[in-house]
Scaffold this motif. Sequence first.
Motif, short mmCIF file in Angstrom:
data_model
loop_
_atom_site.label_atom_id
_atom_site.label_comp_id
_atom_site.label_asym_id
_atom_site.label_seq_id
_atom_site.Cartn_x
_atom_site.Cartn_y
_atom_site.Cartn_z
N ARG A 375 0.83 -1.21 0.00
CA ARG A 375 0.00 0.00 0.00
C ARG A 375 0.87 1.26 0.00
NH1 ARG A 375 -4.41 -1.46 4.50
NH2 ARG A 375 -2.53 -2.03 5.61
N ILE A 376 0.20 2.37 -0.32
CA ILE A 376 0.91 3.65 -0.35
C ILE A 376 1.48 3.92 1.04
CG2 ILE A 376 0.61 6.16 -0.67
CD1 ILE A 376 -1.77 5.36 -2.58
N GLY A 377 2.75 4.31 1.09
CA GLY A 377 3.37 4.64 2.38
C GLY A 377 4.10 3.48 3.02
N ASP A 378 3.88 2.26 2.51
CA ASP A 378 4.54 1.08 3.11
C ASP A 378 6.06 1.20 3.07
OD1 ASP A 378 2.21 -0.14 3.67
OD2 ASP A 378 2.46 -1.85 2.33
N GLU A 379 6.55 1.78 1.98
CA GLU A 379 8.01 1.76 1.76
C GLU A 379 8.78 2.36 2.92
OE1 GLU A 379 9.78 3.14 -1.94
OE2 GLU A 379 7.90 2.51 -2.88
N GLU A 380 8.33 3.57 3.35
CA GLU A 380 9.05 4.26 4.43
C GLU A 380 8.99 3.45 5.71
OE1 GLU A 380 7.59 8.23 5.20
OE2 GLU A 380 7.73 8.60 3.04
N GLU A 381 7.78 2.94 6.00
CA GLU A 381 7.59 2.16 7.23
C GLU A 381 8.47 0.92 7.21
OE1 GLU A 381 5.80 2.88 9.76
OE2 GLU A 381 4.54 4.51 9.04
N LEU A 382 8.51 0.28 6.04
CA LEU A 382 9.28 -0.95 5.90
C LEU A 382 10.77 -0.66 6.10
CD1 LEU A 382 8.84 -3.89 5.18
CD2 LEU A 382 8.96 -3.29 2.77
N HIS A 383 11.21 0.40 5.49
CA HIS A 383 12.61 0.77 5.59
C HIS A 383 12.98 1.01 7.05
CE1 HIS A 383 16.40 2.07 4.06
NE2 HIS A 383 16.32 3.15 4.80
N ARG A 384 12.10 1.74 7.76
CA ARG A 384 12.36 2.07 9.16
C ARG A 384 12.37 0.80 10.03
NH1 ARG A 384 8.76 6.21 12.26
NH2 ARG A 384 7.41 5.77 10.52
N SER A 385 11.34 -0.06 9.80
CA SER A 385 11.23 -1.28 10.63
C SER A 385 12.42 -2.21 10.44
CB SER A 385 9.99 -2.08 10.27
OG SER A 385 8.89 -1.29 10.34
N LYS A 386 12.99 -2.16 9.22
CA LYS A 386 14.08 -3.09 8.92
C LYS A 386 15.38 -2.70 9.59
CE LYS A 386 14.14 -5.16 4.71
NZ LYS A 386 14.03 -5.33 3.25
N THR A 387 15.46 -1.45 10.05
CA THR A 387 16.76 -1.00 10.57
C THR A 387 16.70 -0.70 12.07
OG1 THR A 387 16.12 1.20 9.81
CG2 THR A 387 17.60 -0.01 8.38
N GLU A 388 15.58 -1.02 12.70
CA GLU A 388 15.43 -0.56 14.09
C GLU A 388 16.13 -1.42 15.14
OE1 GLU A 388 11.25 0.34 14.42
OE2 GLU A 388 11.76 2.46 14.35
N ILE A 389 16.30 -2.70 14.86
CA ILE A 389 17.00 -3.56 15.83
C ILE A 389 18.34 -3.97 15.22
CG2 ILE A 389 16.90 -5.75 17.10
CD1 ILE A 389 13.88 -5.46 17.23
N PRO A 390 19.46 -3.47 15.75
CA PRO A 390 20.76 -3.78 15.14
C PRO A 390 21.01 -5.29 15.13
CG PRO A 390 20.99 -2.11 16.86
CD PRO A 390 19.58 -2.62 16.93
N GLY A 391 21.41 -5.79 13.98
CA GLY A 391 21.72 -7.21 13.87
C GLY A 391 20.54 -8.06 13.41
N LEU A 392 19.32 -7.46 13.39
CA LEU A 392 18.15 -8.20 12.90
C LEU A 392 17.87 -7.78 11.46
CD1 LEU A 392 15.60 -10.04 13.28
CD2 LEU A 392 14.38 -7.96 13.96
N TYR A 393 17.86 -8.74 10.56
CA TYR A 393 17.60 -8.46 9.14
C TYR A 393 16.27 -9.11 8.77
CZ TYR A 393 22.34 -6.86 9.26
OH TYR A 393 23.45 -6.16 9.60
N ILE A 394 15.47 -8.38 8.01
CA ILE A 394 14.13 -8.87 7.69
C ILE A 394 14.03 -9.14 6.20
CG2 ILE A 394 11.65 -8.36 7.79
CD1 ILE A 394 12.21 -6.52 10.17
N ALA A 395 13.64 -10.36 5.84
CA ALA A 395 13.46 -10.71 4.43
C ALA A 395 12.13 -11.45 4.27
CB ALA A 395 14.63 -11.58 3.96
#
Length: 427
Positions: A375-395
């Motif tokens: 959906r519109i706006g997902d990109e920013e949220e996704l980018h933020r969520s992927k970098t919030e916990i150091p060492g955790l990578y989301i795929a």
Amino acid sequence: MTQKWDVVIVGGGLAGYVAANYLAKSNLSVLLLEKGTKVGGRARTDKMKQQYFNLGPHALYKKGKAIPILEELGININGTSPKLSGTVIENNIEYPAPFSPLGIFTTNFLTWRERLEWINTMTKVIRVDPEKLAQQAFQQWVEQAVLSKKVQSLLYLLGRLATYCHAPEQVTAKIMISHLKTAMGGVLYLDEGWQTIIDQLHNKAVISGVQVQSHTAVKLIDPVEPNHFKIVLLNDVEIRSKYVISTTGPHELQKLLADKATHNQSNFFTQIKPIKGATLDVALTQLPNPKRLFAMGITDPFYYSVHSPYARLSDDKKCAVLHVFKYHHPDDSIDSRKVKTELEKFLEKMQPGWQKYVITSRFLPQISVNQRLPRIGDEEELHRSKTEIPGLYIAGDWASLDSILAEGATSSGKQAAKDLLLICNTH
Ligand SMILES: Cc1cc2nc3c(=O)[nH]c(=O)nc-3n(C[C@H](O)[C@H](O)[C@H](O)COP(=O)(O)OP(=O)(O)OC[C@H]3O[C@@H](n4cnc5c(N)ncnc54)[C@H](O)[C@@H]3O)c2cc1C
């Protein structure tokens, strides 16, 4: 004794195995955990009565991101492209599908003026830059780009075919158009199904030293401190690792992180909806009507395709393997029995008397085709969520910024491994 690993990958589907194979080239110790007894996730193929059933209809884009990634990892892909012919159905009437030059010329679904608009629309799809459409819903783009209601309905149909999304008013035009462009390059149906990809990825990973444990569900991912995770399994066994790549869906990941998910992550993960559908997978001793191989509903969101003329999907060449599918709208409430009857009726129209020839069949009323309706706006949220916990990578197929399905699963798997390796090399 607590096991210690450099990397733990949660999930043995396409994303997990792609990540594992990229990491296998490094000297990191890698453990892949899969909760199922069989690996492969939604790219699994089940062999039932000598017939190969993918989990619903699976077609690999020839011009997408997945094939180059798989080839880079040394995976052989054997399959054939289906023909672009077939029919489209509106109000129970069949028309030649206008997806090839011959189809456009012969179809009586469109007037001559509409045929021209259809050709122009295809040219617009080829020319438009999807990056510029991130703030538009697909429906908005279609209504601006196309006048004829019939041509609009064809574009929605092709959108469903390319992405499985049946919510043009909710989904971002960027992903829809980008996948439509890719789909125009054609697809492959794979011999013996998508499990052949998984099996090769599995074997290569294991040979390179990745340890794979199936039938092992993760219960908790606890980021104790930066680059130090405690992973708790369902049987309460604890594992330690420096890094984690999670390829579960967003809701599952939120559960695994428990109270360690950040506020942003929790909010974003909760509102993600999957793309869902119902599939009827059928193997027949023969097709009552061997000429009918492909059809789609125009207003009714149905798909029908016989995959076996193009891919070896049965130990007996004479048998036919086909899929009938209904694209669910995210707000649909699903009555399984009704949906099954609808799919069977659609198949009866294509292959009258098919029930007499059934070898085996499987009906799945609501399966998640993609873990995120983009959906519109997902990109920013996704980018933020992927970098919030150091060492955790989301795929996973929901975790790519610019693609979904196998394209999103493989590219996010590769990206997670590359990002992780970059961090390791700089430390
Ligand atoms: C009906 C259908 C049709 C499709 N058609 C196409 C198509 O034509 N073209 C296309 O490109 N794509 C298609 N797809 C999509 C494609 O199959 C998926 O996008 C892709 O396989 C997803 O891979 P993944 O690794 O992201 O997720 P998954 O395959 O779901 O893998 C995630 C894995 O994680 C495991 N897991 C989850 N939680 C845990 C836990 N707590 N502990 C351990 N393991 C866990 C799961 O068991 C699973 O095996 C289709 C999918 C479906 C269902």
